[in-house]
Write an enzyme that holds these catalytic residues in place. Structure first.
Site, PDB file in Angstrom:
ATOM      1  N   CYS A 141       7.203  -6.339  -5.197  1.00 39.15           N
ATOM      2  CA  CYS A 141       5.968  -5.791  -4.628  1.00 39.15           C
ATOM      3  C   CYS A 141       4.941  -6.857  -4.284  1.00 39.15           C
ATOM      4  O   CYS A 141       4.042  -6.616  -3.480  1.00 39.15           O
ATOM      5  CB  CYS A 141       5.348  -4.770  -5.573  1.00 39.15           C
ATOM      6  SG  CYS A 141       6.363  -3.310  -5.817  1.00 39.15           S
ATOM      7  N   ARG A 193      -6.239  11.716   0.822  1.00 36.70           N
ATOM      8  CA  ARG A 193      -6.417  13.163   0.680  1.00 36.70           C
ATOM      9  C   ARG A 193      -7.817  13.458   0.135  1.00 36.70           C
ATOM     10  O   ARG A 193      -8.331  12.726  -0.712  1.00 36.70           O
ATOM     11  CB  ARG A 193      -5.367  13.751  -0.270  1.00 36.70           C
ATOM     12  CG  ARG A 193      -3.953  13.677   0.273  1.00 36.70           C
ATOM     13  CD  ARG A 193      -2.988  14.434  -0.618  1.00 36.70           C
ATOM     14  NE  ARG A 193      -2.856  13.852  -1.943  1.00 36.70           N
ATOM     15  CZ  ARG A 193      -1.979  12.904  -2.248  1.00 36.70           C
ATOM     16  NH1 ARG A 193      -1.176  12.424  -1.317  1.00 36.70           N
ATOM     17  NH2 ARG A 193      -1.904  12.430  -3.480  1.00 36.70           N
ATOM     18  N   HIS A 237       1.497   2.148  -0.431  1.00 38.10           N
ATOM     19  CA  HIS A 237       2.060   0.889  -0.939  1.00 38.10           C
ATOM     20  C   HIS A 237       3.297   0.524  -0.122  1.00 38.10           C
ATOM     21  O   HIS A 237       4.426   0.759  -0.551  1.00 38.10           O
ATOM     22  CB  HIS A 237       2.398   1.081  -2.415  1.00 38.10           C
ATOM     23  CG  HIS A 237       2.992  -0.109  -3.100  1.00 38.10           C
ATOM     24  ND1 HIS A 237       2.944  -1.397  -2.594  1.00 38.10           N
ATOM     25  CD2 HIS A 237       3.658  -0.205  -4.290  1.00 38.10           C
ATOM     26  CE1 HIS A 237       3.554  -2.211  -3.429  1.00 38.10           C
ATOM     27  NE2 HIS A 237       3.996  -1.520  -4.459  1.00 38.10           N
ATOM     28  N   CYS A 275       1.467  -5.902  -9.980  1.00 40.69           N
ATOM     29  CA  CYS A 275       2.694  -5.877 -10.775  1.00 40.69           C
ATOM     30  C   CYS A 275       3.906  -5.904  -9.853  1.00 40.69           C
ATOM     31  O   CYS A 275       3.851  -5.428  -8.718  1.00 40.69           O
ATOM     32  CB  CYS A 275       2.723  -4.646 -11.661  1.00 40.69           C
ATOM     33  SG  CYS A 275       2.538  -3.075 -10.792  1.00 40.69           S
TER      34      CYS A 275
END
Length: 394
Positions: free
Chosen positions: A96, A212, A350, A380
């Site tokens: 990531c 949202r 993401h 992370c």
């Protein structure tokens, strides 16, 4: 390349696409990942006005490097963006944190004198190349020695997020409240045009698709535990099963790019530096908990910078899961009012390979909008890893 004075690394442009839902109905699903990355690569050069032939390298992050995203996607995206064929490119994978690592490599190259001008960024089209596609058909991804070291086996990230929630005593309500706050901050930032400086629209698609509004704690409380598993429940009886789709990051498509050079070269080219890359660090931690390395990475980069947590004006901590950010804040003592002030991955999404540079882009622009001096980014990464970066607004 000039070495007449101490070299630094500065960000002179930082741009991203709007983020689309990572599904077949998402706004960016029809965009090939090469074209998706090329959009940001083209935008970062167009905004700066530089001659792209001056770029020494393009470093791109991609996580699921297979199929349309395989075979050094960054090179194809560089050519698709119209860069001269003489401009090289490479693709990196630190899960990531891949494009945050791309920024680190770019900064290290510029400071060392190996580069003068670099573009660092990343892309992920999760709707076209689903997460884990590069591991499909693999029965044994780790070999004998790894299995001997971890005979009980590791777990998926969702279980790690549950273990973190249990270890730090984080309730379902706390996780859901954090998630609602992320959406509220992202919606407010969008309404006030605070993303306009960083987003390069794709056609008519101009704003992030995953935000949202109108949700409530009661609505969030009705969502089921996303990772409940009987075998895992037996193995880890401490887990409260509080992680849901609502308090975890969204599956997303998007890309991002930053133009990095030295202060001296920027002055020569008439470019205005936005921020200096002040300090960088990478850390490892327990791979079972997997997502906790943000804590030692933050401590490491602060120590390297000679700064305290209270010296940081803004933080970007990737919202892979709400439990990760809340545990990180508990351990570091960071003020949550300074964290992800425009929302995070729970609301914005993401896009794995793009997220590191996306956070850096948002952090750079937010420091200017709010007049802060220092910003710290950490995220992370699978395997128990984390990158951390401190930038200084110029």
């Amino acid at each position: 390349m000039s070495n007449s004075r101490t070299r630094d690394a500065v960000i002179v442009e930082a741009v991203r696409t709007p983020l689309g839902r990572g599904k077949a109905t998402g706004a960016l699903h029809e965009v090939h990942p090469v074209d998706l990355f090329a959009h940001s690569l083209r935008a970062v050069v167009d905004r700066s006005g530089i001659d792209p032939s001056l770029i020494d390298d393009v470093i791109g992050g991609v996580v699921s490097a297979v199929g349309e995203q395989g075979a050094n996607l960054t090179r194809r995206a560089t050519l698709a963006a119209g860069y001269p064929e003489s401009v090289p490119a490479t693709t990196v994978d630190r899960q990531c944190g891949s494009s945050q690592q791309a920024v680190h490599f770019a900064a290290q190259g510029v400071i060392s004198g190996a580069y003068d001008i670099v573009v660092a960024g990343g892309v992920e089209s999760m709707s076209r190349v689903p997460m884990g596609s590069n591991m499909m058909g693999t029965d044994d991804a780790s070999g004998v020695a790894f299995a001997e070291r971890y005979p009980d086996g590791l777990v998926g990230q969702g279980i790690s997020a549950e273990l973190i929630a249990a270890r730090w005593g984080l309730s379902r309500t706390q996780l859901d409240e954090f998630a609602l706050s992320s959406h509220a901050k992202a919606a407010e930032a969008t309404k006030n045009g605070l993303f306009d400086a960083e987003i390069s629209p794709i056609g008519e698609f101009r704003t992030d698709e995953g935000i949202r509004t109108g949700s409530t704690l009661e609505t969030m409380g009705g969502l089921r535990a996303a990772y409940y598993d009987e075998a895992m429940a037996a193995r880890f009886p401490q887990i409260g099963w509080n992680v849901t789709a609502g308090n975890a990051s969204q599956v997303t498509d998007g890309s991002s790019a930053l133009l990095i050079t030295t202060s001296e070269r920027a002055e020569q080219l008439g470019l205005r530096p936005l921020a200096r890359i002040h300090s960088v660090a990478v850390a490892g931690d327990d791979p079972l908990y997997m997502l906790t390395a943000v804590v030692p990475a933050t401590r490491k980069v602060l120590e390297r910078a000679g700064l305290a947590v209270d010296d940081i004006d803004l933080f970007e901590v990737n919202e892979a899961f709400a439990s990760v950010v809340l545990a990180w804040a508990r351990e570091t003592g960071a003020d949550l009012d300074k964290v992800n002030v425009y929302g995070g991955a729970i609301a914005l999404g993401h896009p794995l390979g793009a997220s590191g540079a996306r956070l850096m882009t948002t952090l750079t622009h937010a420091l200017h909008e709010r007049g802060g001096r220092f910003g710290l980014q950490t995220m992370c990464e699978a395997g128990g890893l984390a990158n951390a970066t401190i930038i200084e607004r110029l």
